[in-house]
Design a protein around this motif. Structure first.
Motif, PDB file in Angstrom:
ATOM      1  N   THR B 150       0.841  -1.208   0.000  1.00  0.00           N
ATOM      2  CA  THR B 150       0.000   0.000   0.000  1.00  0.00           C
ATOM      3  C   THR B 150       0.871   1.251   0.000  1.00  0.00           C
ATOM      4  OG1 THR B 150      -1.255  -1.275   1.610  1.00  0.00           O
ATOM      5  CG2 THR B 150      -2.100   0.915   1.066  1.00  0.00           C
ATOM      6  N   THR B 151       1.891   1.237   0.855  1.00  0.00           N
ATOM      7  CA  THR B 151       2.747   2.421   0.970  1.00  0.00           C
ATOM      8  C   THR B 151       3.483   2.708  -0.336  1.00  0.00           C
ATOM      9  OG1 THR B 151       3.072   1.877   3.293  1.00  0.00           O
ATOM     10  CG2 THR B 151       4.541   3.509   2.344  1.00  0.00           C
ATOM     11  N   LEU B 152       4.027   1.653  -0.949  1.00  0.00           N
ATOM     12  CA  LEU B 152       4.743   1.867  -2.215  1.00  0.00           C
ATOM     13  C   LEU B 152       3.805   2.471  -3.254  1.00  0.00           C
ATOM     14  CD1 LEU B 152       7.014  -1.306  -2.595  1.00  0.00           C
ATOM     15  CD2 LEU B 152       7.756   1.057  -2.199  1.00  0.00           C
ATOM     16  N   GLY B 153       2.552   2.010  -3.245  1.00  0.00           N
ATOM     17  CA  GLY B 153       1.565   2.556  -4.176  1.00  0.00           C
ATOM     18  C   GLY B 153       1.359   4.043  -3.974  1.00  0.00           C
ATOM     19  N   LYS B 154       1.574   4.504  -2.736  1.00  0.00           N
ATOM     20  CA  LYS B 154       1.385   5.935  -2.437  1.00  0.00           C
ATOM     21  C   LYS B 154       2.617   6.771  -2.769  1.00  0.00           C
ATOM     22  CE  LYS B 154      -2.725   6.284  -0.613  1.00  0.00           C
ATOM     23  NZ  LYS B 154      -3.707   7.199  -1.180  1.00  0.00           N
ATOM     24  N   VAL B 155       3.796   6.230  -2.450  1.00  0.00           N
ATOM     25  CA  VAL B 155       4.992   7.064  -2.630  1.00  0.00           C
ATOM     26  C   VAL B 155       5.555   7.023  -4.037  1.00  0.00           C
ATOM     27  CG1 VAL B 155       5.779   7.173  -0.241  1.00  0.00           C
ATOM     28  CG2 VAL B 155       6.476   5.262  -1.648  1.00  0.00           C
ATOM     29  N   ILE B 156       5.181   5.993  -4.800  1.00  0.00           N
ATOM     30  CA  ILE B 156       5.659   5.928  -6.182  1.00  0.00           C
ATOM     31  C   ILE B 156       4.513   6.358  -7.084  1.00  0.00           C
ATOM     32  CG2 ILE B 156       6.494   4.409  -8.001  1.00  0.00           C
ATOM     33  CD1 ILE B 156       7.860   2.752  -5.815  1.00  0.00           C
ATOM     34  N   SER B 157       4.735   7.405  -7.861  1.00  0.00           N
ATOM     35  CA  SER B 157       3.653   7.952  -8.672  1.00  0.00           C
ATOM     36  C   SER B 157       3.276   6.961  -9.777  1.00  0.00           C
ATOM     37  CB  SER B 157       4.079   9.294  -9.279  1.00  0.00           C
ATOM     38  OG  SER B 157       5.174   9.095 -10.142  1.00  0.00           O
ATOM     39  N   ALA B 158       2.038   7.053 -10.233  1.00  0.00           N
ATOM     40  CA  ALA B 158       1.505   6.128 -11.235  1.00  0.00           C
ATOM     41  C   ALA B 158       2.399   6.096 -12.482  1.00  0.00           C
ATOM     42  CB  ALA B 158       0.085   6.544 -11.608  1.00  0.00           C
ATOM     43  N   ARG B 159       2.982   7.242 -12.780  1.00  0.00           N
ATOM     44  CA  ARG B 159       3.862   7.354 -13.940  1.00  0.00           C
ATOM     45  C   ARG B 159       5.059   6.411 -13.855  1.00  0.00           C
ATOM     46  NH1 ARG B 159       7.078  11.651 -14.679  1.00  0.00           N
ATOM     47  NH2 ARG B 159       6.504  12.435 -12.627  1.00  0.00           N
ATOM     48  N   LEU B 164       7.507  -0.279  -8.931  1.00  0.00           N
ATOM     49  CA  LEU B 164       6.908  -0.917  -7.753  1.00  0.00           C
ATOM     50  C   LEU B 164       7.569  -2.252  -7.455  1.00  0.00           C
ATOM     51  CD1 LEU B 164       3.100  -0.194  -8.295  1.00  0.00           C
ATOM     52  CD2 LEU B 164       4.538   0.621  -6.419  1.00  0.00           C
ATOM     53  N   ASP B 165       7.704  -3.074  -8.488  1.00  0.00           N
ATOM     54  CA  ASP B 165       8.220  -4.430  -8.286  1.00  0.00           C
ATOM     55  C   ASP B 165       9.650  -4.436  -7.774  1.00  0.00           C
ATOM     56  OD1 ASP B 165       5.963  -5.790  -8.763  1.00  0.00           O
ATOM     57  OD2 ASP B 165       6.391  -6.223 -10.891  1.00  0.00           O
ATOM     58  N   VAL B 166      10.495  -3.614  -8.383  1.00  0.00           N
ATOM     59  CA  VAL B 166      11.899  -3.621  -7.955  1.00  0.00           C
ATOM     60  C   VAL B 166      12.028  -3.145  -6.510  1.00  0.00           C
ATOM     61  CG1 VAL B 166      13.132  -3.581 -10.146  1.00  0.00           C
ATOM     62  CG2 VAL B 166      12.247  -1.441  -9.193  1.00  0.00           C
ATOM     63  N   ASN B 167      11.198  -2.178  -6.149  1.00  0.00           N
ATOM     64  CA  ASN B 167      11.248  -1.704  -4.765  1.00  0.00           C
ATOM     65  C   ASN B 167      10.821  -2.807  -3.808  1.00  0.00           C
ATOM     66  OD1 ASN B 167      11.829   1.353  -4.087  1.00  0.00           O
ATOM     67  ND2 ASN B 167      10.930   1.298  -6.130  1.00  0.00           N
ATOM     68  N   ARG B 168       9.758  -3.524  -4.178  1.00  0.00           N
ATOM     69  CA  ARG B 168       9.282  -4.616  -3.327  1.00  0.00           C
ATOM     70  C   ARG B 168      10.375  -5.689  -3.214  1.00  0.00           C
ATOM     71  NH1 ARG B 168       4.217  -6.359  -5.847  1.00  0.00           N
ATOM     72  NH2 ARG B 168       3.733  -4.162  -5.729  1.00  0.00           N
ATOM     73  N   THR B 169      11.022  -5.995  -4.340  1.00  0.00           N
ATOM     74  CA  THR B 169      12.099  -6.992  -4.328  1.00  0.00           C
ATOM     75  C   THR B 169      13.235  -6.549  -3.409  1.00  0.00           C
ATOM     76  OG1 THR B 169      11.545  -7.420  -6.635  1.00  0.00           O
ATOM     77  CG2 THR B 169      13.610  -8.353  -5.831  1.00  0.00           C
TER      78      THR B 169
END
Lengths: 355, 178
Positions: B150-159, B164-169
């Motif tokens: 959820t947090t990554l979805g907020k701090v990383i803009s849709a653009r 998202l994936d690399v950050n999660r990894t």
């Protein structure tokens, strides 16, 4: 309640201004407030507003004068040296009774000074800055939420009293991020029958001007303006009292200094010291009433400031010098630590109220 | 009453401010009181960056962290500068790819993570910052995949959704690091 977002104080000011119906922004970049201009540059074109980076601060404030004369909500923002450049325009707007919001995200001075946070434009903001008899409403936010809500309030007050409202923040407030809710009601439509927005051939033309060559006419405008100022002093002062119920020492601080002071007060309370704080939210009008009341109860006041003690005069005036007012300060862009403030409180307590 | 003060520090470009922002956002999503304050002064212009983050159950007083409970030091100058400031009993996370020396303090817990090397080995670009944040969250017992997503979805803009994936990894890699 609307969803909270994490925002820098500077961005919160910009977004809140847009919520308040401001569609005209004129500015010139300077650290630490540039995010306001950057935000406006991005947003204004998308909502039919006007962002313009002027050729100088002097140009920007005169553009503000022009738009304000047409009755539209308008703002500019800068930091200390830039506000000095705007001072002439601020005086002209006061002389022409024009409303506007001006933001000063202060940095260390005098001169070019530095780029770190400071509160040393207190005199400039509360005493005018420009020439002539005039006042500005001065709002001092102490959180990102207040950066937003006082911006909206500032536009309302400016329109209501036809004068400049200034947000007096500092580098920390501008740069820090905190959760903020931007759920503001639609701005109310304010009638501005004085605005130079076209007569439609249906009325006499309006004139917005600060030149009055006849002394009696000029005197009349000054007296009328000061009646308005007197009313504002009675009705618009805002402040927060913190742990003052049984306080024997009263800390006074605004903006970032009040945040640091809260830490110190909580620590002192743990040590059994009866200390509280009055935090002025409006610096002009200065909240005289709570200080008057506190002067009969506390042993002394400690003014915590990021300046050489510019607020002390107002505390002494408000308390009619009944109790000593001490200074706990840092300057030049340095923020006092909670420990430094605590040390001042402890010392005052040990010496029966004396530092 | 619980309050944790974090100080992130390193070179400009290492994602110091972003790491702090991620943590602050995560705190906000969990309804905690948070503040985030970057350095923006002359030291930033000299190439080092730092930011203060406070997560608290009470309203945050001063947003300036002078005695961090948790220090993230992603380069040597940062460790040299802030090691002595850490609160006794605090935690220090060091990027051991870039910081060769050991922490001198004996009253703190230290984790050495070769984050820059791990990021390079795993094709994660400059996400050493998030590898360390992953480890930090797991040490604090706050690694929660849902909240992180959820947090990554907020701090990383849709653009930039491709990030998202690399950050999660990167966060996962850090959390799994022993």
């Amino acid at each position: 309640m609307a969803e909270k977002v994490l925002m820098k104080g500077n961005e919160a000011i910009a977004e809140a201004a847009i919520c308040a119906g401001c569609r005209h922004y004129f500015g010139y970049p300077i650290t630490p407030q540039t995010e306001i201009a950057a935000y406006m540059a991005k947003k204004m074109p998308k909502i039919g507003g006007c962002f313009l980076q002027a050729e100088s601060e002097v140009a920007a404030i005169n553009m503000v004068y022009g738009v304000s004369a047409t009755g539209k909500r308008v703002m500019t923002s800068s930091s200390s040296p830039g506000i000095s450049l705007k001072a002439e325009g601020l005086s002209y707007m006061a002389g022409a009774d024009l409303p506007a919001l001006v933001v000063n995200v202060q940095r260390g001075g005098p001169g070019l000074g530095g780029i770190q946070p400071s509160q040393s434009d207190y005199f400039q903001a509360t005493r005018g800055g420009g020439h002539g008899d005039y006042r500005m409403i001065v709002l001092a936010p102490a959180s990102v939420q207040e950066m937003a809500s006082l911006t909206v309030k500032g536009f309302d007050l400016a329109d209501k009293y036809r004068m400049t409202a200034m947000i007096l923040a500092d580098g920390t407030m501008g740069q820090m991020m905190e959760p903020v809710s931007l759920d503001f009601p639609e701005p109310e439509k304010v009638e501005k029958p004085w605005a130079t927005n076209g007569t439609d051939m249906a009325r006499e033309h309006n004139i917005v001007n600060s030149l009055f060559l006849q002394p009696d006419a000029l005197e009349r405008t000054n007296f009328e303006r000061y009646e308005r100022y007197a009313y504002i002093e009675q009705h618009e002062a805002m402040w927060e009292e913190y742990r003052m119920e049984d306080a024997e020492i009263c800390v006074t601080a605004f903006g970032i200094a009040s945040r640091v002071a809260k830490n110190a007060i909580n620590e002192a309370r743990k040590q059994g010291i009866k200390v509280g704080m009055i935090r002025p939210i409006t610096l002009w009008p200065f909240p005289v009433a709570p200080f008057k009341a506190a002067a009969d109860k506390v042993k002394s006041f400690i003014s915590v400031e990021l300046s050489m003690g510019q607020m002390i005069e107002d505390i002494k005036l408000a308390t009619e010098c009944k109790k000593p007012v001490y200074l706990c300060n840092r300057a030049g862009g340095i923020i006092p630590s909670p420990d430094e403030v605590l040390a001042a409180i402890v010392k005052a307590n040990e010496n029966g109220g004396d530092l | 009453m619980s309050q944790t003060q974090f100080l992130f520090s390193g070179f400009g470009g290492q994602g110091i401010l972003f790491a702090g922002k991620f943590l602050a956002y995560k705190g906000m999503m969990e309804d905690r009181q948070v503040s985030w304050l970057p350095s923006y002064g002359p030291e930033m212009r000299g190439g080092t960056a730092s930011c203060s983050v406070i997560l608290s159950d009470e309203p945050v007083g001063s947003p300036i962290v002078t005695r961090p409970d948790v220090l993230v030091a992603m380069n040597l100058p940062s460790l040299d500068k802030f090691e002595s400031a850490v609160a006794p009993g605090g935690i220090i996370f060091v990027d051991s790819t870039l910081v060769e020396r050991k922490v001198q303090r004996t009253d703190v817990t230290t984790y050495y993570i070769p984050a820059t090397k791990m990021a390079a080995d795993n094709n994660l670009g400059n996400l050493a910052n998030m590898i360390i944040v992953g480890k930090l969250l797991s040490v604090l017992g706050e690694y929660d995949a849902d909240s992180i997503a959820t947090t990554l979805g907020k701090v990383i803009s849709a653009r930039k959704a491709n990030l998202l994936d690399v950050n999660r990894t990167a966060l996962q890699l850090g959390a799994d690091f022993e």
